[in-house]
Design an enzyme around this catalytic site. Sequence first.
Site, PDB file in Angstrom:
ATOM      1  CB  ALA A  94      -0.913  -0.024   1.222  1.00 26.80           C
TER       2      ALA A  94
ATOM      3  N   GLY B 102       0.679  -5.243   0.737  1.00 22.97           N
ATOM      4  CA  GLY B 102      -0.296  -5.337  -0.088  1.00 22.97           C
ATOM      5  C   GLY B 102      -0.138  -5.642  -1.353  1.00 22.97           C
TER       6      GLY B 102
ATOM      7  CD  GLU C  74      -1.976  -7.768   2.913  1.00 19.43           C
ATOM      8  OE1 GLU C  74      -1.784  -6.648   2.789  1.00 19.43           O
ATOM      9  OE2 GLU C  74      -2.655  -8.153   3.825  1.00 19.43           O
TER      10      GLU C  74
ATOM     11  CD  GLU D 114       1.955  -5.329   5.521  1.00 26.19           C
ATOM     12  OE1 GLU D 114       2.643  -6.325   6.059  1.00 26.19           O
ATOM     13  OE2 GLU D 114       0.987  -5.599   4.773  1.00 26.19           O
TER      14      GLU D 114
HETATM   15  N1  CO8 Z   1       4.306   3.074  -0.676  1.00 30.16           N
HETATM   16  C1  CO8 Z   1       4.836   4.483  -0.975  1.00 30.16           C
HETATM   17  N2  CO8 Z   1       6.084   4.539  -1.616  1.00 30.16           N
HETATM   18  C2  CO8 Z   1       6.922   3.485  -1.850  1.00 30.16           C
HETATM   19  C3  CO8 Z   1       6.448   2.206  -1.361  1.00 30.16           C
HETATM   20  C4  CO8 Z   1       5.342   1.845  -0.540  1.00 30.16           C
HETATM   21  N3  CO8 Z   1       4.730   0.879  -0.154  1.00 30.16           N
HETATM   22  N4  CO8 Z   1       7.472   1.277  -1.626  1.00 30.16           N
HETATM   23  C5  CO8 Z   1       8.412   2.216  -2.163  1.00 30.16           C
HETATM   24  N5  CO8 Z   1       8.049   3.171  -2.357  1.00 30.16           N
HETATM   25  C6  CO8 Z   1       8.882   4.414  -2.966  1.00 30.16           C
HETATM   26  C7  CO8 Z   1       9.826   5.064  -2.209  1.00 30.16           C
HETATM   27  O1  CO8 Z   1       9.476   5.881  -1.456  1.00 30.16           O
HETATM   28  C8  CO8 Z   1      11.042   5.689  -3.537  1.00 30.16           C
HETATM   29  O2  CO8 Z   1      10.136   6.890  -3.911  1.00 30.16           O
HETATM   30  P1  CO8 Z   1      11.002   8.033  -4.165  1.00 30.16           P
HETATM   31  O3  CO8 Z   1      11.803   7.754  -5.189  1.00 30.16           O
HETATM   32  O4  CO8 Z   1      10.089   9.049  -4.316  1.00 30.16           O
HETATM   33  O5  CO8 Z   1      11.851   8.196  -2.766  1.00 30.16           O
HETATM   34  C9  CO8 Z   1      10.777   4.664  -4.560  1.00 30.16           C
HETATM   35  O6  CO8 Z   1       9.375   3.978  -4.262  1.00 30.16           O
HETATM   36  C10 CO8 Z   1      11.471   3.696  -4.665  1.00 30.16           C
HETATM   37  O7  CO8 Z   1      11.787   2.710  -3.496  1.00 30.16           O
HETATM   38  P2  CO8 Z   1      13.165   2.814  -2.783  1.00 30.16           P
HETATM   39  O8  CO8 Z   1      14.053   4.117  -3.012  1.00 30.16           O
HETATM   40  O9  CO8 Z   1      12.924   2.795  -1.387  1.00 30.16           O
HETATM   41  O10 CO8 Z   1      13.840   1.474  -3.502  1.00 30.16           O
HETATM   42  P3  CO8 Z   1      14.668   0.438  -2.992  1.00 30.16           P
HETATM   43  O11 CO8 Z   1      15.189  -0.376  -3.988  1.00 30.16           O
HETATM   44  O12 CO8 Z   1      15.763   1.167  -1.998  1.00 30.16           O
HETATM   45  O13 CO8 Z   1      14.009  -0.413  -1.862  1.00 30.16           O
HETATM   46  C11 CO8 Z   1      12.149  -1.589  -0.895  1.00 30.16           C
HETATM   47  C12 CO8 Z   1      12.912  -1.223  -2.144  1.00 30.16           C
HETATM   48  C13 CO8 Z   1      13.036  -2.550  -0.214  1.00 30.16           C
HETATM   49  C14 CO8 Z   1      10.811  -2.296  -1.682  1.00 30.16           C
HETATM   50  C15 CO8 Z   1      11.590  -0.451  -0.129  1.00 30.16           C
HETATM   51  O14 CO8 Z   1      10.830   0.632  -1.019  1.00 30.16           O
HETATM   52  C16 CO8 Z   1      10.772  -0.560   0.861  1.00 30.16           C
HETATM   53  O15 CO8 Z   1      10.865  -1.271   1.902  1.00 30.16           O
HETATM   54  N6  CO8 Z   1       9.209  -0.258   0.599  1.00 30.16           N
HETATM   55  C17 CO8 Z   1       8.174  -0.392   1.693  1.00 30.16           C
HETATM   56  C18 CO8 Z   1       7.862  -1.795   1.502  1.00 30.16           C
HETATM   57  C19 CO8 Z   1       6.843  -1.913   2.825  1.00 30.16           C
HETATM   58  O16 CO8 Z   1       6.753  -1.730   3.840  1.00 30.16           O
HETATM   59  N7  CO8 Z   1       5.370  -2.241   2.318  1.00 30.16           N
HETATM   60  C20 CO8 Z   1       4.377  -2.508   3.068  1.00 30.16           C
HETATM   61  C21 CO8 Z   1       3.386  -1.179   2.937  1.00 30.16           C
HETATM   62  S1  CO8 Z   1       2.017  -1.575   4.042  1.00 30.16           S
HETATM   63  C22 CO8 Z   1       0.832  -2.246   3.285  1.00 30.16           C
HETATM   64  O17 CO8 Z   1       1.233  -2.431   2.275  1.00 30.16           O
HETATM   65  C23 CO8 Z   1      -0.171  -2.524   4.291  1.00 30.16           C
HETATM   66  C24 CO8 Z   1      -1.392  -3.243   3.455  1.00 30.16           C
HETATM   67  C25 CO8 Z   1      -2.727  -3.041   4.023  1.00 30.16           C
HETATM   68  C26 CO8 Z   1      -3.340  -1.769   4.032  1.00 30.16           C
HETATM   69  C27 CO8 Z   1      -4.513  -1.482   4.902  1.00 30.16           C
HETATM   70  C28 CO8 Z   1      -5.155  -0.151   4.807  1.00 30.16           C
HETATM   71  C29 CO8 Z   1      -4.961   0.820   6.216  1.00 30.16           C
END
Ligand code: CO8
Length: 257
Positions: free
Chosen positions: A63, A108, A111, A131
Amino acid sequence: METLDVKKENGIGWIYLNRPDKLNAINLKMINEIDSILKDFETDNEIRVVIFTGKGKAFCAGADISQFKELNTMTAWNFARKGRELMDYIERFMKPTIAMINGYALGGGLELAMACDFRIASEDSMLGLPEINLGIYPGFGGTQRLVRLVGKPKAMEIMMTGDRIRADEGERIGLINKVVTKESLEEETLKFAAKLLEKSPLILSILKNIILYGNDSPIVDGLNMESLGWGYVFSTEDEKEGVDAFLNKRKPNFKGK
Ligand code: CO8
Protein backbone atom coordinates in the site's frame (compact mmCIF):
# COMPACT_ATOMS: atom_id res chain seq x y z
CA MET A 1 -6.06 4.50 -16.66
CA GLU A 2 -3.89 6.49 -14.29
CA THR A 3 -2.36 3.64 -12.26
CA LEU A 4 -2.67 0.64 -14.60
CA ASP A 5 -1.78 -0.49 -18.06
CA VAL A 6 -4.18 -3.03 -19.50
CA LYS A 7 -3.98 -5.37 -22.47
CA LYS A 8 -6.25 -8.07 -23.93
CA GLU A 9 -4.39 -10.66 -25.96
CA ASN A 10 -5.05 -14.28 -26.99
CA GLY A 11 -7.67 -14.92 -24.32
CA ILE A 12 -5.65 -13.27 -21.56
CA GLY A 13 -6.51 -10.06 -19.74
CA TRP A 14 -3.27 -8.42 -18.57
CA ILE A 15 -3.29 -5.97 -15.66
CA TYR A 16 0.02 -4.13 -15.25
CA LEU A 17 0.34 -2.15 -12.02
CA ASN A 18 1.83 1.00 -13.42
CA ARG A 19 3.41 3.30 -10.84
CA PRO A 20 6.98 2.08 -11.37
CA ASP A 21 8.66 5.08 -9.72
CA LYS A 22 6.75 4.18 -6.50
CA LEU A 23 7.35 0.41 -6.99
CA ASN A 24 3.66 0.13 -7.96
CA ALA A 25 2.42 1.07 -4.49
CA ILE A 26 -1.34 0.67 -4.19
CA ASN A 27 -3.45 3.79 -3.60
CA LEU A 28 -7.21 4.21 -3.58
CA LYS A 29 -7.21 5.14 -7.27
CA MET A 30 -5.46 1.86 -8.12
CA ILE A 31 -7.96 -0.14 -6.06
CA ASN A 32 -10.84 1.49 -7.95
CA GLU A 33 -9.18 1.03 -11.34
CA ILE A 34 -8.43 -2.67 -10.75
CA ASP A 35 -12.03 -3.18 -9.64
CA SER A 36 -13.33 -1.49 -12.77
CA ILE A 37 -11.12 -3.39 -15.23
CA LEU A 38 -11.98 -6.70 -13.56
CA LYS A 39 -15.67 -5.96 -14.07
CA ASP A 40 -14.92 -5.49 -17.76
CA PHE A 41 -12.85 -8.71 -17.96
CA GLU A 42 -15.54 -10.66 -16.15
CA THR A 43 -18.17 -10.00 -18.80
CA ASP A 44 -15.82 -10.24 -21.78
CA ASN A 45 -16.17 -13.79 -23.10
CA GLU A 46 -12.90 -13.49 -24.99
CA ILE A 47 -10.98 -13.21 -21.69
CA ARG A 48 -10.44 -16.60 -20.05
CA VAL A 49 -7.44 -15.95 -17.79
CA VAL A 50 -6.29 -12.80 -15.95
CA ILE A 51 -2.63 -12.05 -15.25
CA PHE A 52 -1.45 -9.37 -12.80
CA THR A 53 2.10 -8.08 -12.99
CA GLY A 54 4.10 -4.93 -12.29
CA LYS A 55 5.81 -2.41 -14.54
CA GLY A 56 9.46 -1.77 -13.73
CA LYS A 57 11.54 -3.59 -11.14
CA ALA A 58 8.79 -4.53 -8.68
CA PHE A 59 5.53 -6.45 -8.70
CA CYS A 60 4.22 -4.21 -5.92
CA ALA A 61 5.82 -2.83 -2.73
CA GLY A 62 2.50 -2.65 -0.89
CA ALA A 63 0.00 0.00 0.00
CA ASP A 64 1.12 3.56 -0.66
CA ILE A 65 2.72 4.52 2.66
CA SER A 66 2.75 8.23 1.77
CA GLN A 67 -1.03 8.35 2.12
CA PHE A 68 -0.92 6.83 5.63
CA LYS A 69 -0.03 10.21 7.15
CA GLU A 70 -3.52 11.52 6.45
CA LEU A 71 -5.34 8.44 7.68
CA ASN A 72 -7.32 8.35 10.91
CA THR A 73 -9.26 5.45 12.39
CA MET A 74 -12.26 5.97 10.13
CA THR A 75 -10.41 6.57 6.85
CA ALA A 76 -7.88 3.76 7.53
CA TRP A 77 -10.72 1.37 8.20
CA ASN A 78 -12.40 2.49 4.99
CA PHE A 79 -9.17 2.03 2.96
CA ALA A 80 -8.59 -1.42 4.45
CA ARG A 81 -12.20 -2.38 3.79
CA LYS A 82 -12.03 -1.25 0.14
CA GLY A 83 -8.76 -3.13 -0.35
CA ARG A 84 -10.16 -6.19 1.33
CA GLU A 85 -13.28 -6.13 -0.82
CA LEU A 86 -11.08 -5.96 -3.92
CA MET A 87 -8.93 -8.90 -2.75
CA ASP A 88 -12.10 -10.92 -2.01
CA TYR A 89 -13.38 -10.08 -5.50
CA ILE A 90 -10.09 -11.25 -7.03
CA GLU A 91 -10.14 -14.45 -4.99
CA ARG A 92 -13.72 -15.24 -6.02
CA PHE A 93 -13.23 -14.05 -9.61
CA MET A 94 -15.05 -16.30 -12.10
CA LYS A 95 -11.92 -16.81 -14.22
CA PRO A 96 -8.48 -18.12 -13.22
CA THR A 97 -6.05 -15.45 -12.03
CA ILE A 98 -2.25 -15.53 -12.01
CA ALA A 99 0.17 -13.18 -10.24
CA MET A 100 3.31 -12.93 -12.36
CA ILE A 101 5.72 -11.68 -9.69
CA ASN A 102 8.58 -9.72 -11.22
CA GLY A 103 10.48 -8.41 -8.20
CA TYR A 104 9.34 -7.15 -4.79
CA ALA A 105 5.93 -8.42 -3.65
CA LEU A 106 5.59 -6.83 -0.24
CA GLY A 107 2.72 -5.93 2.07
CA GLY A 108 -0.43 -5.23 0.07
CA GLY A 109 1.48 -6.40 -3.04
CA LEU A 110 1.92 -9.89 -1.64
CA GLU A 111 -1.67 -9.77 -0.39
CA LEU A 112 -2.81 -9.05 -3.94
CA ALA A 113 -0.71 -11.97 -5.21
CA MET A 114 -2.15 -14.23 -2.49
CA ALA A 115 -5.69 -13.40 -3.61
CA CYS A 116 -4.82 -14.79 -7.05
CA ASP A 117 -5.18 -18.50 -7.82
CA PHE A 118 -1.53 -18.95 -8.85
CA ARG A 119 1.80 -17.19 -8.19
CA ILE A 120 4.69 -17.52 -10.61
CA ALA A 121 7.79 -15.60 -9.55
CA SER A 122 11.13 -14.67 -11.06
CA GLU A 123 14.06 -16.00 -9.04
CA ASP A 124 15.14 -12.51 -7.94
CA SER A 125 11.75 -11.72 -6.38
CA MET A 126 11.53 -10.92 -2.68
CA LEU A 127 8.35 -11.59 -0.73
CA GLY A 128 7.19 -10.34 2.63
CA LEU A 129 4.61 -8.74 4.87
CA PRO A 130 6.78 -6.05 6.52
CA GLU A 131 3.87 -4.00 7.92
CA ILE A 132 4.94 -4.74 11.51
CA ASN A 133 8.03 -2.56 10.88
CA LEU A 134 5.69 0.38 10.26
CA GLY A 135 3.83 -0.24 13.50
CA ILE A 136 0.83 -1.69 11.66
CA TYR A 137 -0.11 -5.15 10.38
CA PRO A 138 -1.38 -6.59 7.06
CA GLY A 139 -4.81 -5.21 6.20
CA PHE A 140 -5.68 -6.59 2.76
CA GLY A 141 -6.38 -10.16 3.91
CA GLY A 142 -2.77 -11.22 4.62
CA THR A 143 -3.36 -12.25 8.24
CA GLN A 144 -5.84 -14.86 7.02
CA ARG A 145 -4.65 -15.90 3.55
CA LEU A 146 -0.98 -16.44 4.44
CA VAL A 147 -1.91 -18.79 7.29
CA ARG A 148 -4.12 -20.81 4.97
CA LEU A 149 -1.38 -20.99 2.32
CA VAL A 150 1.68 -21.85 4.40
CA GLY A 151 0.38 -22.83 7.86
CA LYS A 152 0.52 -20.95 11.16
CA PRO A 153 4.20 -21.23 12.20
CA LYS A 154 5.68 -19.86 8.95
CA ALA A 155 2.90 -17.29 8.54
CA MET A 156 3.48 -15.98 12.07
CA GLU A 157 7.23 -15.82 11.46
CA ILE A 158 6.78 -13.86 8.22
CA MET A 159 4.24 -11.43 9.68
CA MET A 160 5.71 -10.99 13.16
CA THR A 161 9.36 -10.57 12.13
CA GLY A 162 8.55 -8.66 8.94
CA ASP A 163 11.52 -10.44 7.30
CA ARG A 164 11.58 -10.76 3.54
CA ILE A 165 11.99 -14.20 1.96
CA ARG A 166 13.36 -15.14 -1.44
CA ALA A 167 11.16 -16.62 -4.16
CA ASP A 168 12.72 -20.11 -3.85
CA GLU A 169 11.94 -20.13 -0.11
CA GLY A 170 8.40 -19.01 -1.04
CA GLU A 171 8.15 -22.01 -3.37
CA ARG A 172 9.48 -24.36 -0.68
CA ILE A 173 6.80 -23.31 1.81
CA GLY A 174 3.95 -23.43 -0.72
CA LEU A 175 3.44 -19.71 -1.20
CA ILE A 176 4.76 -19.70 -4.78
CA ASN A 177 3.66 -22.22 -7.42
CA LYS A 178 6.73 -21.90 -9.61
CA VAL A 179 10.02 -19.99 -9.61
CA VAL A 180 11.61 -19.26 -12.98
CA THR A 181 14.46 -17.16 -14.30
CA LYS A 182 13.91 -13.45 -14.75
CA GLU A 183 14.33 -13.81 -18.53
CA SER A 184 11.77 -16.62 -18.86
CA LEU A 185 9.13 -15.20 -16.48
CA GLU A 186 6.66 -14.12 -19.16
CA GLU A 187 7.22 -17.19 -21.34
CA GLU A 188 6.74 -19.58 -18.40
CA THR A 189 3.66 -17.71 -17.21
CA LEU A 190 2.17 -17.90 -20.70
CA LYS A 191 2.93 -21.65 -20.83
CA PHE A 192 1.09 -22.06 -17.55
CA ALA A 193 -1.82 -19.91 -18.76
CA ALA A 194 -1.99 -21.96 -21.98
CA LYS A 195 -2.88 -25.05 -19.94
CA LEU A 196 -5.81 -23.19 -18.41
CA LEU A 197 -6.90 -21.78 -21.78
CA GLU A 198 -7.29 -25.33 -23.14
CA LYS A 199 -9.80 -26.27 -20.46
CA SER A 200 -13.51 -25.55 -20.29
CA PRO A 201 -13.91 -22.06 -18.78
CA LEU A 202 -17.26 -23.09 -17.35
CA ILE A 203 -15.99 -26.21 -15.59
CA LEU A 204 -12.87 -24.36 -14.36
CA SER A 205 -15.13 -21.72 -12.85
CA ILE A 206 -17.36 -24.28 -11.10
CA LEU A 207 -14.30 -26.18 -9.84
CA LYS A 208 -12.68 -22.99 -8.52
CA ASN A 209 -15.88 -22.10 -6.69
CA ILE A 210 -16.17 -25.50 -5.06
CA ILE A 211 -12.51 -25.47 -3.96
CA LEU A 212 -12.80 -21.96 -2.48
CA TYR A 213 -16.16 -22.24 -0.73
CA GLY A 214 -15.42 -25.80 0.37
CA ASN A 215 -12.12 -24.65 1.88
CA ASP A 216 -14.00 -22.18 4.08
CA SER A 217 -16.71 -24.65 5.15
CA PRO A 218 -16.90 -27.84 7.18
CA ILE A 219 -15.75 -30.76 5.00
CA VAL A 220 -19.22 -32.27 4.85
CA ASP A 221 -20.55 -29.10 3.15
CA GLY A 222 -17.60 -29.02 0.74
CA LEU A 223 -18.15 -32.65 -0.18
CA ASN A 224 -21.84 -31.97 -0.72
CA MET A 225 -21.03 -29.05 -3.02
CA GLU A 226 -18.65 -31.32 -4.91
CA SER A 227 -21.21 -34.06 -5.56
CA LEU A 228 -24.04 -31.63 -6.36
CA GLY A 229 -21.78 -29.76 -8.79
CA TRP A 230 -20.63 -33.05 -10.25
CA GLY A 231 -24.20 -33.85 -11.17
CA TYR A 232 -24.71 -30.38 -12.64
CA VAL A 233 -21.63 -30.75 -14.86
CA PHE A 234 -23.40 -33.57 -16.73
CA SER A 235 -25.95 -31.09 -18.06
CA THR A 236 -23.23 -29.06 -19.83
CA GLU A 237 -22.11 -29.27 -23.45
CA ASP A 238 -18.47 -29.16 -22.36
CA GLU A 239 -18.82 -32.43 -20.43
CA LYS A 240 -20.26 -34.09 -23.55
CA GLU A 241 -17.47 -32.60 -25.67
CA GLY A 242 -14.70 -33.70 -23.26
CA VAL A 243 -15.92 -37.28 -22.97
CA ASP A 244 -16.65 -37.58 -26.71
CA ALA A 245 -13.19 -36.20 -27.57
CA PHE A 246 -11.52 -38.76 -25.30
CA LEU A 247 -13.52 -41.68 -26.69
CA ASN A 248 -12.81 -40.58 -30.28
CA LYS A 249 -9.12 -39.91 -29.61
CA ARG A 250 -9.25 -36.23 -30.56
CA LYS A 251 -8.56 -32.91 -28.79
CA PRO A 252 -11.62 -31.38 -27.10
CA ASN A 253 -12.90 -27.99 -28.16
CA PHE A 254 -14.56 -26.52 -25.09
CA LYS A 255 -17.04 -23.68 -25.56
CA GLY A 256 -17.85 -22.76 -21.96
CA LYS A 257 -21.44 -24.00 -22.27
N1 CO8 B 1 4.49 3.18 -0.58
C1 CO8 B 1 4.87 4.35 -1.13
N2 CO8 B 1 6.04 4.53 -1.77
C2 CO8 B 1 6.86 3.47 -1.85
C3 CO8 B 1 6.54 2.21 -1.29
C4 CO8 B 1 5.27 2.09 -0.65
N3 CO8 B 1 4.82 0.93 -0.13
N4 CO8 B 1 7.56 1.36 -1.53
C5 CO8 B 1 8.49 2.06 -2.21
N5 CO8 B 1 8.08 3.34 -2.41
C6 CO8 B 1 8.77 4.42 -3.10
C7 CO8 B 1 9.96 4.96 -2.31
O1 CO8 B 1 9.53 5.87 -1.35
C8 CO8 B 1 10.78 5.57 -3.42
O2 CO8 B 1 10.17 6.79 -3.79
P1 CO8 B 1 11.12 8.10 -4.04
O3 CO8 B 1 12.03 7.69 -5.16
O4 CO8 B 1 10.14 9.17 -4.39
O5 CO8 B 1 11.87 8.31 -2.77
C9 CO8 B 1 10.56 4.61 -4.59
O6 CO8 B 1 9.34 3.92 -4.31
C10 CO8 B 1 11.68 3.61 -4.75
O7 CO8 B 1 11.80 2.94 -3.52
P2 CO8 B 1 13.23 2.79 -2.78
O8 CO8 B 1 14.11 3.93 -3.09
O9 CO8 B 1 12.93 2.54 -1.32
O10 CO8 B 1 13.77 1.46 -3.48
P3 CO8 B 1 14.80 0.42 -2.89
O11 CO8 B 1 15.12 -0.50 -4.02
O12 CO8 B 1 15.89 1.08 -2.15
O13 CO8 B 1 13.95 -0.40 -1.77
C11 CO8 B 1 12.04 -1.61 -0.96
C12 CO8 B 1 12.88 -1.20 -2.17
C13 CO8 B 1 12.83 -2.54 -0.06
C14 CO8 B 1 10.82 -2.36 -1.51
C15 CO8 B 1 11.60 -0.36 -0.15
O14 CO8 B 1 11.07 0.57 -1.06
C16 CO8 B 1 10.56 -0.61 0.89
O15 CO8 B 1 10.87 -1.13 1.95
N6 CO8 B 1 9.28 -0.25 0.60
C17 CO8 B 1 8.20 -0.37 1.55
C18 CO8 B 1 7.74 -1.78 1.69
C19 CO8 B 1 6.64 -1.87 2.72
O16 CO8 B 1 6.83 -1.57 3.87
N7 CO8 B 1 5.44 -2.32 2.29
C20 CO8 B 1 4.30 -2.43 3.14
C21 CO8 B 1 3.44 -1.21 3.01
S1 CO8 B 1 2.06 -1.21 4.11
C22 CO8 B 1 0.91 -2.22 3.36
O17 CO8 B 1 1.13 -2.73 2.30
C23 CO8 B 1 -0.34 -2.43 4.11
C24 CO8 B 1 -1.41 -3.12 3.27
C25 CO8 B 1 -2.72 -3.09 3.95
C26 CO8 B 1 -3.21 -1.66 4.07
C27 CO8 B 1 -4.45 -1.59 4.84
C28 CO8 B 1 -5.00 -0.17 4.83
C29 CO8 B 1 -4.90 0.61 6.08
